[in-house]
Motif scaffolding. Structure first.
Motif, short mmCIF file in Angstrom:
data_model
loop_
_atom_site.label_atom_id
_atom_site.label_comp_id
_atom_site.label_asym_id
_atom_site.label_seq_id
_atom_site.Cartn_x
_atom_site.Cartn_y
_atom_site.Cartn_z
N THR A 238 1.10 -1.17 0.00
CA THR A 238 0.20 -0.10 0.12
C THR A 238 0.93 1.31 0.15
O THR A 238 0.56 2.01 -0.73
N LYS A 239 1.83 1.23 0.77
CA LYS A 239 2.68 2.39 0.65
C LYS A 239 3.30 2.36 -0.15
O LYS A 239 3.83 3.61 -0.42
N THR A 240 4.20 1.48 -0.98
CA THR A 240 4.90 1.62 -2.43
C THR A 240 4.02 2.29 -3.39
O THR A 240 4.87 2.81 -4.25
N MET A 241 2.05 1.95 -3.21
CA MET A 241 1.12 2.63 -4.32
C MET A 241 1.10 3.76 -3.87
O MET A 241 0.94 4.59 -4.62
N ILE A 242 0.93 4.21 -2.70
CA ILE A 242 1.01 5.71 -3.02
C ILE A 242 2.21 6.49 -3.27
O ILE A 242 2.31 7.31 -3.44
N SER A 243 3.27 5.90 -2.86
CA SER A 243 4.26 6.65 -3.60
C SER A 243 4.76 6.65 -5.14
O SER A 243 5.85 7.41 -5.30
#
Length: 338
Positions: A238-243
């Motif tokens: 999820t964090k990877t997609m946010i960034s």
């Protein structure tokens, strides 16, 4: 010419991989099937080699050290020669009639030099014990029988999002956008679908029930208990997609809305897993995840927290334990909890 490359990531898949391979073989010499043996310790490699010997020029085995599902997809993509690229998990399969319809359409694209970046089709939940199979279609959202762009799409329902099961990408586009999935990480199929979206210019939807998504194994990655145990990996994805993107810079308003809604789904799933774990450490991870989104992209955070999910669930509350039945139901539909 190979019109479609089918990559089948395999890790200890001896019990079910043959069904996946056999379902694609009717396409014959027009396709290639890459059996990616991701460091299996059972008979996966031997089964793959047997098919390679039986169907030379169609089936090929790629042996590699264990790197996880995403790394197996990377290996398949790096050696793909087909015009299009499709991932089929080793415990899933495809429908023969739909396969032939898609293959004929791909041939038409190539013949008329009108190759699109993304082909979308329906997928079916093949859930153990369910007599009536649930079909995820897009006929109320996407134009049919025509090439279209993002600005031509409609509004997706919560359980209609484009998953790995429903997408076939143009191989060269995936290579040009330098798609590379993380090693030793579950749930990277979300990255596989999400990351290329701004690079997609043209799309085509076929209303055929192509992909069969099997659900029911106790060790399956979408089993709820398994997902709770791997919540750190869900949060990492999820964090990877946010960034990945500054969403405000996405030129298509409809694509931008779709990508924000996709992140809302990921935030929902991650949050619910943390809450369902009833673990204080995981509840803190949930709060940190929302802080991460808020810091990276406040506008998207505000839209998701106070717009899309504002009426659905109490996410950043002090106890962190309240979650409405509606939100939980949505998450179950999206990720297909066992």
């Amino acid at each position: 010419m190979k019109y479609i490359t089918f990559a089948i990531p395999c890790y200890n898949s001896e019990k079910y991989m043959e069904h996946a391979i056999n379902s694609i073989l009717p396409a014959g010499e027009d396709v290639e099937i890459l059996v990616v043996n991701d460091g299996s310790k059972d008979q996966t490699a031997e089964i793959g080699k047997r098919y390679e010997a039986m169907y030379p020029g169609i089936v090929r085995v790629i042996d590699k050290e264990n790197g996880g599902h995403g790394d197996a997809v990377n290996a398949g993509l790096s050696q793909a020669s087909g015009v299009y690229f499709k991932v089929v998990d080793s415990d899933d399969w495809v429908d023969e009639e739909a396969l032939m319809k898609i293959l004929n359409k791909v041939k038409e694209f190539v013949r008329t030099e009108s190759v699109v970046d993304m082909i979308i089709s329906n997928y079916v939940y093949e859930k153990v014990g369910m007599e009536h199979k649930k079909v995820i279609h897009y006929r109320n959202v996407l134009p049919q029988n025509e090439v279209f762009r993002w600005d031509d799409i409609g509004s997706f329902h919560l359980d209609q999002y484009i998953l790995m099961h429903s997408v076939i990408y143009r191989t060269e586009m995936l290579k040009l956008c330098q798609l590379k999935l993380p090693k030793h990480t579950f749930y990277v199929d979300n990255i596989y679908v999400y990351y290329p979206l701004p690079h997609v210019r043209t799309l085509y939807y076929m209303d055929v029930d192509f992909y069969r998504y099997f659900i029911g194994r106790e060790d399956q990655s979408v089993n709820e208990k398994v997902m709770i145990g791997r919540v750190d990996q869900q949060i990492f994805v999820t964090k990877t997609m946010i960034s990945m993107y500054e969403l405000r810079l996405i030129p298509s308003k409809k694509l931008r809305k779709y990508m924000i809604n996709y992140l809302a789904i990921m935030m929902t799933v991650s949050s619910i897993l943390c809450i369902r774990s009833k673990d204080k450490e995981n509840l803190e991870k949930k709060r940190e995840l929302w802080k991460y989104l808020k810091k990276k992209d406040y506008k998207t955070y505000f839209k998701i927290r106070h717009g899309i999910l504002g009426q659905t669930m109490n996410l950043p509350g002090r106890s962190g334990r309240k979650v409405s039945s509606m939100a939980y139901s949505v998450a179950r539909r999206i990720i297909g909890f066992n």
